[in-house]
Design a protein around this motif. Sequence first.
Motif, PDB file in Angstrom:
ATOM      1  N   MET A   1       0.727  -1.110  -0.053  1.00 32.74           N
ATOM      2  CA  MET A   1       0.061  -0.038  -0.164  1.00 32.74           C
ATOM      3  C   MET A   1       0.729   1.041  -0.077  1.00 32.74           C
ATOM      4  N   LYS A   2       1.947   1.246   0.693  1.00 31.58           N
ATOM      5  CA  LYS A   2       2.753   2.337   0.710  1.00 31.58           C
ATOM      6  C   LYS A   2       3.198   2.556  -0.541  1.00 31.58           C
ATOM      7  N   THR A   3       3.672   1.677  -1.093  1.00 27.72           N
ATOM      8  CA  THR A   3       4.000   2.040  -2.595  1.00 27.72           C
ATOM      9  C   THR A   3       2.963   2.395  -3.444  1.00 27.72           C
ATOM     10  N   GLN A   4       1.657   1.836  -3.232  1.00 27.55           N
ATOM     11  CA  GLN A   4       0.699   2.403  -4.161  1.00 27.55           C
ATOM     12  C   GLN A   4       0.479   3.891  -3.751  1.00 27.55           C
ATOM     13  N   VAL A   5       0.582   4.423  -2.456  1.00 32.18           N
ATOM     14  CA  VAL A   5       0.420   5.758  -2.239  1.00 32.18           C
ATOM     15  C   VAL A   5       1.684   6.354  -2.914  1.00 32.18           C
ATOM     16  N   GLU A   6       2.627   5.952  -2.620  1.00 36.50           N
ATOM     17  CA  GLU A   6       3.824   6.600  -3.244  1.00 36.50           C
ATOM     18  C   GLU A   6       3.855   6.852  -4.641  1.00 36.50           C
ATOM     19  N   LEU A   7       3.221   5.777  -5.264  1.00 39.19           N
ATOM     20  CA  LEU A   7       2.900   5.446  -6.855  1.00 39.19           C
ATOM     21  C   LEU A   7       2.365   6.590  -7.340  1.00 39.19           C
ATOM     22  N   GLU A   8       0.987   6.677  -6.528  1.00 34.00           N
ATOM     23  CA  GLU A   8      -0.097   7.792  -6.764  1.00 34.00           C
ATOM     24  C   GLU A   8       0.500   9.116  -6.527  1.00 34.00           C
ATOM     25  N   ALA A   9       1.250   9.178  -5.340  1.00 34.45           N
ATOM     26  CA  ALA A   9       1.824  10.603  -5.196  1.00 34.45           C
ATOM     27  C   ALA A   9       2.882  10.975  -6.400  1.00 34.45           C
ATOM     28  N   LEU A  10       3.572   9.867  -6.928  1.00 36.10           N
ATOM     29  CA  LEU A  10       4.575  10.010  -8.042  1.00 36.10           C
ATOM     30  C   LEU A  10       3.725  10.504  -9.111  1.00 36.10           C
ATOM     31  N   GLN A  11       2.715   9.945  -9.354  1.00 35.01           N
ATOM     32  CA  GLN A  11       1.947   9.961 -10.617  1.00 35.01           C
ATOM     33  C   GLN A  11       1.238  11.297 -10.603  1.00 35.01           C
ATOM     34  N   GLU A  12       0.837  11.685  -9.391  1.00 32.93           N
ATOM     35  CA  GLU A  12       0.204  13.199  -9.271  1.00 32.93           C
ATOM     36  C   GLU A  12       1.359  13.969  -9.393  1.00 32.93           C
ATOM     37  N   GLN A  13       2.351  13.963  -8.856  1.00 33.30           N
ATOM     38  CA  GLN A  13       3.626  15.037  -9.134  1.00 33.30           C
ATOM     39  C   GLN A  13       3.878  15.036 -10.874  1.00 33.30           C
ATOM     40  N   LEU A  14       4.094  13.879 -11.319  1.00 33.49           N
ATOM     41  CA  LEU A  14       4.036  13.564 -12.627  1.00 33.49           C
ATOM     42  C   LEU A  14       3.023  14.426 -13.415  1.00 33.49           C
ATOM     43  N   ARG A  15       1.975  14.218 -13.010  1.00 35.19           N
ATOM     44  CA  ARG A  15       0.939  14.971 -13.629  1.00 35.19           C
ATOM     45  C   ARG A  15       0.804  16.245 -13.540  1.00 35.19           C
ATOM     46  N   VAL A  16       1.206  16.989 -12.232  1.00 41.40           N
ATOM     47  CA  VAL A  16       1.281  18.188 -12.078  1.00 41.40           C
ATOM     48  C   VAL A  16       2.553  18.897 -12.717  1.00 41.40           C
ATOM     49  N   ARG A  17       3.649  18.042 -12.742  1.00 41.87           N
ATOM     50  CA  ARG A  17       4.856  18.607 -13.597  1.00 41.87           C
ATOM     51  C   ARG A  17       4.441  18.772 -14.917  1.00 41.87           C
ATOM     52  N   LYS A  18       3.690  17.639 -15.632  1.00 41.23           N
ATOM     53  CA  LYS A  18       3.336  17.501 -17.174  1.00 41.23           C
ATOM     54  C   LYS A  18       2.554  18.898 -17.304  1.00 41.23           C
ATOM     55  N   GLU A  19       1.632  19.309 -16.246  1.00 40.26           N
ATOM     56  CA  GLU A  19       0.429  20.184 -16.424  1.00 40.26           C
ATOM     57  C   GLU A  19       1.489  21.530 -16.545  1.00 40.26           C
ATOM     58  N   LYS A  20       2.467  21.614 -15.623  1.00 37.90           N
ATOM     59  CA  LYS A  20       3.248  22.666 -15.549  1.00 37.90           C
ATOM     60  C   LYS A  20       3.905  22.940 -16.963  1.00 37.90           C
ATOM     61  N   GLN A  21       4.577  21.780 -17.198  1.00 41.65           N
ATOM     62  CA  GLN A  21       5.501  21.798 -18.509  1.00 41.65           C
ATOM     63  C   GLN A  21       4.560  22.400 -19.679  1.00 41.65           C
ATOM     64  N   TYR A  22       3.132  21.571 -19.719  1.00 45.93           N
ATOM     65  CA  TYR A  22       2.241  22.237 -20.887  1.00 45.93           C
ATOM     66  C   TYR A  22       2.138  23.727 -20.684  1.00 45.93           C
ATOM     67  N   GLN A  23       1.798  24.041 -19.497  1.00 46.85           N
ATOM     68  CA  GLN A  23       1.509  25.589 -19.521  1.00 46.85           C
ATOM     69  C   GLN A  23       2.780  26.416 -19.587  1.00 46.85           C
ATOM     70  N   LEU A  24       3.993  25.870 -19.335  1.00 44.86           N
ATOM     71  CA  LEU A  24       5.329  26.634 -19.702  1.00 44.86           C
ATOM     72  C   LEU A  24       5.205  26.650 -21.249  1.00 44.86           C
ATOM     73  N   MET A  25       5.399  25.385 -21.770  1.00 43.38           N
ATOM     74  CA  MET A  25       5.215  25.344 -23.299  1.00 43.38           C
ATOM     75  C   MET A  25       4.497  26.469 -23.919  1.00 43.38           C
ATOM     76  N   GLU A  26       2.955  26.521 -23.328  1.00 46.90           N
ATOM     77  CA  GLU A  26       2.045  27.298 -24.036  1.00 46.90           C
ATOM     78  C   GLU A  26       2.468  28.680 -23.570  1.00 46.90           C
ATOM     79  N   LYS A  27       3.214  28.886 -22.447  1.00 49.93           N
ATOM     80  CA  LYS A  27       3.676  30.232 -22.386  1.00 49.93           C
ATOM     81  C   LYS A  27       4.794  30.785 -23.328  1.00 49.93           C
ATOM     82  N   LEU A  28       5.493  29.670 -23.365  1.00 53.05           N
ATOM     83  CA  LEU A  28       6.850  29.940 -24.256  1.00 53.05           C
ATOM     84  C   LEU A  28       6.557  29.901 -25.598  1.00 53.05           C
TER      85      LEU A  28
END
Length: 179
Positions: A1-28
């Motif tokens: 479970m812990k890895t599941q939570v960590e995986l979900e947290a990492l996925q969430e971070q990845l999604r947030v980062r991708k979103e940020k990257q998209y926003q930065l790309m759009e801004k760029l």
Amino acid sequence: MKTQVELEALQEQLRVRKEKQYQLMEKLQGQEEAKRQAEDQVSGMEDKLRVLHSKNIEVETQLQVETRAKRSQEDSNKKLTIDIQNLSGQNKELSVKVEKSEQERLRMEAEARDSGEQLREMAEKVFQLLERLKLAELGKTRSMEALRKKEQEMIAMKKKNTRLIKESTKEGKARVKAE
């Protein structure tokens, strides 16, 4: 479970980062588009600036030409003004000379008239003397000499009168030509 939570947290971070990257790309992309537009505007402005600079050079050249032409016109006007003043002075001088010549002509005509009257008077006297001489003795030399002298004076007066009349006429004609 812990890895599941960590995986979900990492996925969430990845999604947030991708979103940020998209926003930065759009801004760029937006900034790159703005940069392209700004560069296009700069290029358009540079073209306009070149055109304006060219027109400015043309206007400055035309201004210099017109300034030179104006100076030349002013110089010509000054020269013409001086010429007019000179001609006006010469005209006044000629008017004074014409007036003096007219006065001299009138004086000479009056003198010629006076000489003519004197000549007539002398001619009368000569004729009177001739009459007296005819009545007097023909042999007297003094009377004959007086008669000859009076005749010579009369001839001299006639010549003088003729000369004065010719001079007066000549001056009158010269004055008429001068006018």
